[in-house]
Scaffold this motif. Sequence first.
Motif, short mmCIF file in Angstrom:
data_model
loop_
_atom_site.label_atom_id
_atom_site.label_comp_id
_atom_site.label_asym_id
_atom_site.label_seq_id
_atom_site.Cartn_x
_atom_site.Cartn_y
_atom_site.Cartn_z
N THR B 318 -40.18 -24.39 -0.94
CA THR B 318 -39.98 -23.59 -2.16
C THR B 318 -38.50 -23.33 -2.42
O THR B 318 -38.15 -22.85 -3.48
N GLN B 321 -35.57 -28.24 -5.21
CA GLN B 321 -35.60 -28.46 -6.66
C GLN B 321 -36.96 -28.90 -7.17
O GLN B 321 -37.31 -28.56 -8.29
N ILE B 323 -39.77 -27.88 -6.51
CA ILE B 323 -40.66 -26.74 -6.74
C ILE B 323 -39.93 -25.65 -7.53
O ILE B 323 -40.41 -25.18 -8.54
N ARG B 324 -38.73 -25.28 -7.08
CA ARG B 324 -38.06 -24.13 -7.67
C ARG B 324 -37.25 -24.48 -8.91
O ARG B 324 -36.77 -23.61 -9.61
N ARG B 325 -37.04 -25.78 -9.16
CA ARG B 325 -36.31 -26.25 -10.34
C ARG B 325 -34.99 -25.50 -10.50
O ARG B 325 -34.19 -25.52 -9.57
N GLU B 326 -34.76 -24.82 -11.65
CA GLU B 326 -33.42 -24.26 -11.88
C GLU B 326 -33.08 -23.12 -10.93
O GLU B 326 -31.92 -22.70 -10.86
N LYS B 327 -34.05 -22.63 -10.16
CA LYS B 327 -33.74 -21.56 -9.21
C LYS B 327 -33.62 -22.09 -7.78
O LYS B 327 -33.56 -21.32 -6.82
N ALA B 328 -33.57 -23.40 -7.62
CA ALA B 328 -33.50 -23.99 -6.29
C ALA B 328 -32.18 -23.65 -5.61
O ALA B 328 -31.19 -23.33 -6.26
N SER B 330 -30.39 -25.79 -4.14
CA SER B 330 -29.52 -26.94 -4.36
C SER B 330 -30.27 -27.92 -5.22
O SER B 330 -31.50 -27.86 -5.32
N ASN B 331 -29.56 -28.87 -5.84
CA ASN B 331 -30.27 -29.92 -6.58
C ASN B 331 -30.51 -31.15 -5.72
O ASN B 331 -31.03 -32.15 -6.19
#
Lengths: 525, 455, 123
Positions: B318, B321, B323-328, B330-331
């Motif tokens: 989680t 990226q 799963i969490r996309r813009e809140k990850a 790191s990319n």
Amino acid sequence: MSMNNQGRVTRLSGEPMAELPGGVTFTGNRGLMLEEPLLFERGATTRCGVDLPPVPVVQDRLGGLARSAEIGLPGLSEPETVRHYTRLSRQNYGIDLGIFPLGSCTMKHNPRLNEKMARLPGFADIHPMQPQSTVQGALQLIDTLAHWLKTLTGMPEVAMSPKAGAHGELCGMLAIRAALEARGDARKVVLVPESAHGTNPATAAFCGYAVENIPANARGRVDVDALLARLGPDVAAVMITNPNTCGLFEPDLIQICDAVHAAGGFVYCDGANFNAIVGRVRPGDLGVDAMHINLHKTFSTPHGGGGPGSGPVVFSAALAPFAPLPFVRKAGDALELVEEYQARESQDHGQSFGRMVAFHGQMGMFVRALAYILSHGADGLRQVAEDAVLNANYILASLKDLYTAPFAASGPCMHEALFSDDFLHDTGLTTLDLAKAMIDEGFHPMTMYFPLVVHGAMLVEPTETESKASLDQLIGAMRSVATRMLADPDAFRSSPHLAPRRRLDETAAARKPVLGYKEPLGEAA
Amino acid sequence: MRYLPLTQPDREAMLATIGAADIDALFADVPDSARLTAPIAGLPMHAPEMLVERQLAAMAAKNLTAGTVPFFVGAGAYKHHVPATVDHIIQRGEFLTAYTPYQPEIAQGTLQVLFEFQTQVARLLGMEVANASMYDGSTAMTEAVFMARRVTRRAKAIVSGGVHPHYVSVLQTLTQFTDDVVVTATPELTPGAPGDDLASLIAAIDATTSCVIVQNPNLFGHVADLTPLADACHAAGALLIVVVTEVVSLGAIKSPGEMGADIVVGEGQSIGNGLNFGGPYLGLFACRDKHVRQMPGRLCGETVDADGKRGFVLTLSTREQHIRREKATSNICTNSGLCALAFSVHLTLLGEQGLRQLAALNHARAVQLAERLARIPGVELVTTQFFNEFTLKLPVAARSVVRKLADRQVLAGVSLGRLYPGVAALENGLLVAVTETATDADFDALEDALDEVLA
Amino acid sequence: MTRYYTDEHEWLDVDGDIATVGITDYAQGQLGDVVFVEVPPAGTALVKGTEAAVVESVKAASDVYAPVSGTVTEANPALEGEPALVNTAPEAEGWFFKLTLANPAELDGLMDAAAYQAFVATL
């Protein structure tokens, strides 16, 4: 005559084969399926698999900082090492074993010529900081690959240093941000289709942008009206994948690019799916401003169980001045690697946004990719796209009567076929169960639960390096598994049964993470 | 076209199954204006293996390879001997041609390797937990700065002048559009302790500092005790990030973890991986257990399967990226998996005993060469406590000396003029790295050539 | 003590000016096995509708929004070691945090148990 009385039975007895007594073996092995303990359970800190020359006696100059405590690194002899890793390797699936139909990953054959070329000492045994006069051949290789990447995409500039697709996205978005800042334009929003790879929103956020989602339409494409309606003076860029993550070409991309440009923004294209169009479509002709190219997808460099990859980024003329350092350029008869910030004052790259990695990028991947491009040539690369698309459509056509194919009605797909688990709804089984059943059939499953716009997505990307026989076997297995799941769902709730491991408890792994080996109490390493 | 199995009859049969008249029908969504009707212009047609090999070999032959000359180049990438076993293992198709282990039942090989790698890295760096690799040392360092911001909720990073200037550049690139504040320093060639600015770093720490970043051994080869700096960071609620660009050093000197580091990042190329003109390399990333949920990158964890057998899975996803996309955190997605395998195999062959001997050998040889070169008139040994790399101060600009030595087929090292263009106070500095691969004859050749060029 | 529900599947028990907040049984059923909960530390000032906590399953992370404005007085210490409480006792031992109500009028728009059940039945 002399008789060999040590003979043994070579015929089957005719009796049915008995089960293994008790179902267990002493070792836990099952024939060729060999269990392998952890290195930390096998090795010892005093064991060593290399012979080193003696250490000359000198007065040390470590400033009193010698490491004294035991580190805890077990070693193995060379034969033990070979066996440890060879046994582990056999618990893996790989392209070399069979079709690896992971959508959006382009798991194609990795030619061995590429490996051989990357290991030529002239490429593998040169240091990134050697004087440039001693690495002219390496710079020529980078320059040659750069030339073909620009040619294949129809874009005037390329940044070679990004280390992977997501790193390329970052490179492209940094160039966009730099271009906007250079004109004093503080836009704050990046639009990303909801079907995008997770790296897109993560990258935009990394560059300090707020991310807004753009919905998909019923045909699996970007909702153009919604996108156009959202454009405005606050939108820095649109990140769009083409062909998109549903495996479909975005037919309105030219219109989208024109509209984004008219609104003062830029278009970043996620090039993860370039394999579908290489040699047939140049993204530059569609109007995009930046696109990364995954050399480990389209250009056949191996995925290596997670990496390394390489993600060069091609740029439009509008973004070219902002491309990162270092870059290679011609200087008289020689090639020059420009790595200094003084380059900002020169004509090209005058507004470079800076450096993305310590050195010059993934040379090992560059060699492999160039070997691949030269092997296929112009005719071969075009055939790559055609066969990749043909193979995917063959799978779509062969399964769409049995599997739910949400966008099949809207026409052919590109390089990957998208299905959903709606057809399993009444069984209580899901995409996960189907994927695990495919493992028992000896396949690596398709991509599961991506893209997010389809419930229980199954994304099948065969690539062009599969034969028709290979596709027919995959199709046969997918049809058989689906048919049996519909007839007897309960038989599939705990697949796989035949893999090196059954389903693994991911909940336990996440609740109480064990992320490294710890010796049982009372034992040293 | 040797990589394409379909035959023309196959293609026709498949088009018939699909119900498409021809291949163009499958590209119906492509606008006419964007369709290429002929093969890409200028690119030759497909070529036999033999021909491709000839073309690439011709390019390779133009380069001066490290193994054929006296070679002392370091500055973040090191030539060590890689045992033949390493390359054999990483070329096994089950490792080479596998994907990220998202289907753990058929990826236990990769997963167990990652679990062992994480353990080896954590122990080598003296930390509690390590991830499954990053791209390289420079990007790992930048990720560490972002992680420190998340952990401390502060945004000011203070960077030592002893950190590799390319690493600092990468950090500056990636923070230019964020709210991060990066404080940098230009190093000084202080005799005895070049690039050592621990005192001024300690003085610069305040209540807004998220982290202090130091390299050890630093760019100039200088080895320092970071304990006082760690204490100062912790007293102010900041994190200490330590960068290691020559991981073999950790077989000889105290680990960053032992000196109090909170995050340790490194370039792992030195173990198991060749020079490769700068890539692919191997980013190492390790931290304390309490910060693991703010860590970037993949993590492999132990669990059990439905039969109760031990197995491994990717975990704590989680943070990532997909799963969490813009809140990850790191990319990052693709990492350096196969380089991590090479690292792990080499370190397994070495074991603790072998690593310590290798490190001792590197250090002893470096001491021998440093003392020889310091006797050349006009040459000053600036770094007095080091591992396998040291800085010499020459009587003239080092950049031209390096070029003249290269013309004599001696690769002497990296000039500080190349790393710090325009900084006059550094331009006479030369970084010289010595590994187990350098012979006595190589020493003689360097000493003679340097003597000659400086005469 | 009165219990309220939100259409974001949170519940609140209000006792004087202190509210205890958690997620509903329906929500935990949708999330699956909860593996981690990040709750705001005491002293955090929350504004209604903004992110207050994160609840994670193996393959998903969901934000929990502040159902009302207020200052956190206590985070549930049991969740760190036993996130499974959110699955086994979501509306009891699996509570997330307590806060002092900044604006009791914000409670007016929330649902009671019957209204929430009717709401869930429509999903």
